[in-house]
Structures are given as structure tokens and as C-alpha cells.
Design an enzyme around this catalytic site. Sequence first.
Site, short mmCIF file in Angstrom:
data_model
loop_
_atom_site.label_atom_id
_atom_site.label_comp_id
_atom_site.label_asym_id
_atom_site.label_seq_id
_atom_site.Cartn_x
_atom_site.Cartn_y
_atom_site.Cartn_z
N SER A 241 0.83 -1.20 0.00
CA SER A 241 0.00 0.00 0.00
C SER A 241 0.87 1.26 0.00
O SER A 241 1.68 1.44 -0.90
CB SER A 241 -0.95 -0.04 1.20
OG SER A 241 -1.95 0.92 1.11
N ASP A 329 -9.62 -5.03 -4.60
CA ASP A 329 -9.04 -4.03 -3.70
C ASP A 329 -9.77 -2.70 -3.89
O ASP A 329 -9.72 -2.12 -4.97
CB ASP A 329 -7.54 -3.88 -4.02
CG ASP A 329 -6.80 -3.03 -3.00
OD1 ASP A 329 -7.42 -2.20 -2.33
OD2 ASP A 329 -5.57 -3.21 -2.88
N HIS A 368 -7.64 -5.68 0.07
CA HIS A 368 -6.44 -4.85 0.15
C HIS A 368 -5.36 -5.47 1.03
O HIS A 368 -4.18 -5.18 0.84
CB HIS A 368 -6.83 -3.48 0.72
CG HIS A 368 -5.70 -2.50 0.76
ND1 HIS A 368 -5.01 -2.09 -0.36
CD2 HIS A 368 -5.12 -1.84 1.81
CE1 HIS A 368 -4.07 -1.22 -0.02
NE2 HIS A 368 -4.10 -1.06 1.29
#
Length: 393
Positions: A241, A329, A368
Site C-alpha cells: 500500500s 481491492d 487490500h
Amino acid sequence: MLFTRRRLLKRVGLRSLQACLLIFFLIFVVLPLIFRYSVTFQRGILFLTFIKYPKGLDLTKPESVGLYATRNFYITVKDHDQDEDGVRVGVWHVLPSNAVRRFKRELRVEEEVAQDPDQQLDPAPGNEHELKELSPAIRSEFPVVLPENEQLFYERLLRMPGGTVVLYLHGNTASRGSGHRSEVYKLLRKLNYHVFSFDYRGYADSDPVPPTEEGVVRDAMMVFEYIANTTSNPIVVWGHSLGTGVATHLCAKLASLRERAPRGVILESPFTNIRDEIRMHPFAKLYKNLPWFNFTISQPMYTNRLRFESDVHVLEFRQPIMIIHAEDDVVVPFNLGYRLYRIALDGRSRSWGPVEFHRFGASRKYGHKYLCRAPELPGLIQKFVENYRDAVY
């Protein structure tokens, strides 16, 4: 009577309209303007250091999240030569499974190893020969690992030839001990890699210094330098991320090192740059179609050097890249990761390390955070590491 009631209803309707207009003005005009002119607000929304979980976690005790045989320590990061105090960041060093099994008595984790199902599986490839050859000398030097000799023991194992090190750079919110991150460390441990994870400035038990892009990249640089100064074994950088932005920026800064640079980069759920990510983020749904979105939201962050331009940085270092992304995601949309892959694939020199992309279907619901649960991921990681751990580009 009827006239009075109509007049009252009209007044109520007018006040309701005024209230709605006021709320609209506050939410869609005032808040964006505050965001534009407040660097503190911008950093707070980007780094989300105020979101802390799990509650009550003692990061000095990694075993509380199942990470026995893990050393907690702190590194001081100096932002410049005249910085006398520096910034203290908290770090974990997770030992690989093969080392844990061999030194379980010295580490006093025999019970934990016996109860850990991962330790009962067939061992992954690793530096078993070196471990076997050097273990008698290490046992004589460290009959038991205590706080006073813990650093020496962990660094001794880290220097052992044939090992691989993964430097994990986490995303925003929480700490190095949050659940999905611990799952990644356990996966990498099972593959017989040393794992280093740390909390950037402003997070968890690291010093409460407001983070900036340069600051968190500096933190990553210092942890990388600690590893590289301790061992000559290859280092792979893994970013997740927001950590993918840190990873690419770090590797761009390390590009001139060649032999001592990272041997590969794994980007989990990456984005192209913060401008694109903010516009695509679920929090931006209310604002992204406003005509002043760029003026009040995107441009100020760019001006204040909160950019995380992975689409620029992937063109500045030679190391192989593996990108993994889930189609479902919603935090960092899949198309941003794929776009970054295309930029790297099309823009990097053909003599540089290859670029891989692995998609995980939406029906698998990894979202995610949970690509680490994909059964094929360990094989992908092993293949990537084995292909490039000894390559220099």
C-alpha cells in the site's frame, strides 16, 4: 389559521434549505479549503497515524502476536549531520524457521515450536548446510539467548552465509504488529527468510514526530543500512500500500549502490502516485467530481512534497520488480497497480531486471490486505527470490 400554518411551513422550509446550504458549504467548500492550507491536515489524512490497532499491543513483546524468536529493538535516524538527537524508530527482526528450529533450546521457544503447525511442515529451501556446519560454534558461544546477548546472537545468525533478508515496509495506519502484517511475516519466516519490519516516525512506539515522505523514506534507509552493514546476504524490499511508495522511493535513492542495493522489489497493492490514489480512494467519492478538487486537494499535497511518485521512481532503479494486486481491492484500486506495471514494463531499459505482474481474482476476496492468504503466493515469492537473489543489474 390556515394562513398562519402556511406561513409557518414556509419558514420551516426556508430554514431547512438554509441549513442544507450551510452544511454543503462547510463540507464541500470550507473543509477542502482547510485541507488546502493545512499541511498538518494533509499529513494526518495521508499517514493516518491516529488509527491504532490492535489496542493494548505491547510491541516490545512480538510473541503476543505469535512471533516468538523475534527481536524488538530501536534504531536512531538522523535527518541531517547536525541532528544530535535523531528520531527513534521501533524495529522487529523475525528469525527464519530453519534457524528457529535449530536453536529453539537456546532461544527458549521449544514449546512454541512444538505447538506451531507451520513448524511441522516440510521445510522450505534455505541455508541448511551453513546452519548445520556453524551451529556447534554458535551454541558454544550462545548457550542461552538472554537480553544482554540477544543482539549479538541475532546479528550472528543474520551474517550466516546463504540467507535472504526481506525488509517489509508497511502501509498507513496501525503498527508493525497489526494482524495482516504479522501474517506476512509468518509466511516469509516459513520460507526461511529473515524479516525486518519497523514503524515509521509518528507510528506506534517510534518517536511521535510528524511523518513526511522524505522522513519515512529516511527511516527505511536507516533500517536498510543497518541490515546491509550487518550482513552481505541479499536483501529484498517488500512494500504494501503506502509502503510501495516508500519502497520505490527508497530503491531510487539506492540505485547507485549496484552490488549493495536490494536484489528485488515486491510491491503489494501499489499505486502510481498520491494524486491518482487520492482521486480513486473511497474517502474521495464525495469530493473527486468537484471542480475545485485539484486546487484544494491534489495540488496542495504535491506542492508540500507528499507525492510518493512510484510511476517516476520505478524508472530510476534497475532491480527486478514483482507486483501483486487483488482485483477486489477498494482501497488501492486494481487498475492503479496494473497501470504502474505498464509504466515500468514500457519505460524501463530492457537490460534492467524484469517486471512481473500477478493478479488475484475478485472472487477470491483477498481485498487490500490478505493476499498473504493466497496458496500460490509462497511459490511466487520463492521463484522471484531464487531467480534474482544473486543477480546484479
